[in-house]
Scaffold this active site. Structure first.
Site, short mmCIF file in Angstrom:
data_model
loop_
_atom_site.label_atom_id
_atom_site.label_comp_id
_atom_site.label_asym_id
_atom_site.label_seq_id
_atom_site.Cartn_x
_atom_site.Cartn_y
_atom_site.Cartn_z
CB CYS A 50 -1.92 6.88 1.16
SG CYS A 50 -3.38 6.17 1.90
CD GLU B 177 -2.99 -0.84 2.33
OE1 GLU B 177 -2.83 0.04 3.19
OE2 GLU B 177 -4.01 -1.53 2.26
P1 NAD Z 1 8.41 4.75 4.67
O1 NAD Z 1 8.51 4.00 3.38
O2 NAD Z 1 9.50 5.71 4.98
O3 NAD Z 1 8.38 3.73 5.91
C1 NAD Z 1 7.37 2.76 6.08
C2 NAD Z 1 7.86 1.64 6.97
O4 NAD Z 1 8.92 0.95 6.33
C3 NAD Z 1 8.40 2.11 8.31
O5 NAD Z 1 7.98 1.23 9.30
C4 NAD Z 1 9.91 2.02 8.11
O6 NAD Z 1 10.64 1.84 9.30
C5 NAD Z 1 10.00 0.81 7.22
N1 NAD Z 1 11.22 0.73 6.41
C6 NAD Z 1 11.92 1.76 5.88
N2 NAD Z 1 12.99 1.29 5.19
C7 NAD Z 1 12.93 -0.07 5.27
C8 NAD Z 1 13.75 -1.11 4.76
N3 NAD Z 1 14.83 -0.88 4.03
N4 NAD Z 1 13.40 -2.38 5.04
C9 NAD Z 1 12.30 -2.67 5.77
N5 NAD Z 1 11.49 -1.71 6.30
C10 NAD Z 1 11.81 -0.42 6.05
O7 NAD Z 1 6.99 5.45 4.66
P2 NAD Z 1 6.34 6.40 5.78
O8 NAD Z 1 7.02 7.71 5.79
O9 NAD Z 1 6.20 5.67 7.06
O10 NAD Z 1 4.85 6.58 5.22
C11 NAD Z 1 4.52 7.56 4.28
C12 NAD Z 1 4.21 6.92 2.95
O11 NAD Z 1 3.26 5.88 3.11
C13 NAD Z 1 3.57 7.89 1.96
O12 NAD Z 1 4.13 7.69 0.68
C14 NAD Z 1 2.10 7.47 1.98
O13 NAD Z 1 1.38 7.82 0.83
C15 NAD Z 1 2.22 5.99 2.16
N6 NAD Z 1 0.97 5.41 2.71
C16 NAD Z 1 0.19 4.64 1.90
C17 NAD Z 1 -1.02 4.12 2.37
C18 NAD Z 1 -1.94 3.31 1.49
O14 NAD Z 1 -2.91 2.77 2.02
N7 NAD Z 1 -1.71 3.21 0.19
C19 NAD Z 1 -1.41 4.40 3.67
C20 NAD Z 1 -0.58 5.18 4.47
C21 NAD Z 1 0.61 5.68 3.98
#
Ligand code: NAD
Length: 459
Positions: A263, A228
């Site tokens: 999102c 997502e």
């Molecule tokens: P992010 O990608 O920075 O982090 C998300 C998660 O991934 C965190 O728990 C982080 O610690 C983990 N992570 C980061 N690098 C990793 C790696 N190399 N390996 C494993 N895990 C890792 O995103 P964010 O800042 O937490 O969230 C914002 C983003 O999420 C925005 O782009 C938003 O649109 C999206 N989002 C999408 C939905 C949806 O339903 N489509 C819902 C909410 C947020």
């Protein structure tokens, strides 16, 4: 190693908690492995009963949970309360429908052979989550995963860890055994450890960049992956709307709720030239009512930006747009701290050469572009690497349906925006995601099918 949790609205340190490492995670994995063997033998009905207690506990503890969430993530307390209540509501679909969908089904009778499909849990799945709506996005994954009999490794974002801890407490209080739900506390490096473990599915909510990385990293395991991801969601105002004032109010809410850190926030607005001036006038009036402030202050609509480094990203999108000819109609600046605050910002005279109309903003900035007809609107709406949601505002339903059929987005709205239902799939296209959560589609992704062929008598 420890994780320092700061309040983004005050910059004060709230708590410091130990993070997981390979050793602690391996220990939790062993426990999950044992736990799921017993858990998968429990009935779907029993799991639903426990999950309905969890939903009750969310409602009962909403004030406390909302307070914790506002403190660590910076959203207005009122919105945090709405999120906790919304999560309890969203679970209802799974409580009402899972038993029927997960039953073994007879699908054919071929001569002397009866054919059935059954649904078995995947095993142990990772739920790597985001911070912006930790309850609403978390329940999309761990609720159906648990109801269908899986063990869950839940990694809350490092920006919403205290909420993750609250979720765990309530799941156990509801009656789920501690062996089937484990937290992985920490940042990307802890997520990385999960990627290297022999888990049976990876379900991720977050940015396109991380999602794509995770899908690639675990590809050789040949286990299900669900993503997502982000969005650049468009909204189109046609020249036939019953109340431009109401449309403007709805668009402002879609763009600025949760400070645009959603999102499915409205990130681009296209307005038919016949109603452009009137729309802009009403839109700016609505924006002037937004009030930035401390999450617990009365009457505020905009809390803090959750991550400090995002302020510079937002400033950069504005600079880029202004340098290419955009007009600043409102806001435009970071607000001096303490705390990470940004003015609700409106840009006009924008075009698709500008980052603000192409890259995910994930903040309180909106670009508004004038269009001359539906064909131009449609072409611009689809001119994006993302495909999460898209909205059309018109009193002409047939016209809307024609447009919606051509929109390349997983969710399309008529006269509404920025909403999610447990009953319909949440399935971003292109860089917005892979697979689906919610609805029966979002239940089956946590299962593996088994086909049964029963021949009664050998001839
Ligand atoms: P992010 O990608 O920075 O982090 C998300 C998660 O991934 C965190 O728990 C982080 O610690 C983990 N992570 C980061 N690098 C990793 C790696 N190399 N390996 C494993 N895990 C890792 O995103 P964010 O800042 O937490 O969230 C914002 C983003 O999420 C925005 O782009 C938003 O649109 C999206 N989002 C999408 C939905 C949806 O339903 N489509 C819902 C909410 C947020």
């Amino acid at each position: 190693m420890s994780l320092k949790i700061y309040n983004p609205a005050t910059e004060e340190l709230i708590k410091e908690i130990p993070v997981d490492n390979s050793e602690t995670l391996a220990h939790k994995y062993e426990s999950l492995k044992k736990g799921v063997q017993e858990f998968k033998k429990t009935s779907v009905r029993d799991r639903i009963l426990i999950m309905s207690k969890f939903a009750d506990l969310l409602r009962k503890n909403k004030d406390h949970l909302a307070r914790v969430l506002s403190d660590e993530m910076g959203k207005p307390y009122k919105e945090a309360l709405g999120e906790v209540k919304g999560a309890a509501e969203k679970i209802q679909f799974f409580l009402q429908e899972s038993e029927a969908y997960l039953q073994k089904k007879k699908v054919n009778h071929d001569g002397g052979t009866e054919e059935f499909i059954s649904y078995e849990p995947l095993g142990i799945v990772a739920n790597i989550s985001a911070w912006n709506y930790p309850y609403l996005v978390g329940v999309n994954i761990f609720v159906p995963a648990l109801i269908s009999g899986n063990g869950v490794f839940y990694k809350p974002s490092e920006y919403s860890t205290l909420t993750g801890i609250e979720i765990e407490k309530l799941l156990f209080e509801a009656g789920f055994p501690p062996e089937i739900f484990k937290l992985a506390i920490g940042g990307p490096e802890v997520g990385e450890i999960l990627l290297s473990m022999p888990l049976d599915g990876y379900f991720f909510t977050g940015s396109y960049k991380t999602g794509q990385y995770i899908a690639t990293k675990v590809a050789s395991k040949l286990v299900p992956v669900g993503l997502e991801l982000g969005g650049k969601d468009p909204l189109y105002v046609t020249n036939r709307v019953s109340s431009i004032k109401n449309v403007a109010a709805s668009a402002v809410s879609g763009a600025f709720y949760n400070n645009g850190q959603s999102c499915c926030s409205v990130e681009r607005i296209y307005v038919h030239e016949d109603v452009y001036d009137e729309f802009l006038d009403n839109f700016l009036k609505e924006v002037s009512k937004l009030k930035v402030g401390q999450p617990f202050d009365d009457g505020i609509t905009q809390g803090a930006i959750s991550r400090k480094e995002h302020l510079a990203y937002l400033e950069n999108q504005i600079e880029d747009a202004l340098s290419k000819g955009a007009k600043l109609e409102a806001g435009g600046k970071t607000i001096t701290g303490p705390g990470f605050f940004f003015e609700p910002t409106v840009l006009t005279d924008v075009n698709h050469q500008m980052k603000v109309m192409k890259d995910e903003t994930f903040g309180p900035i909106i670009g508004i572009q004038k269009v001359s007809n539906d064909a131009e609107a449609l072409s611009l709406m689809n001119d994006t690497d993302y495909g999460l949601t898209a909205s059309v505002f018109t009193s002409d339903k047939a016209r809307a349906e024609n447009l919606m059929a051509e929109l390349d987005a997983g969710t399309c709205y008529l006269n509404c925006c920025d909403r999610v239902s447990g009953y319909t799939p949440w399935a971003g296209r292109k860089n917005s995601g892979l697979g689906a959560t919610l609805s029966f589609h979002g239940l089956y992704v946590f299962t593996k099918t088994k086909a049964w062929h029963f021949r009664q008598n050998m001839q």
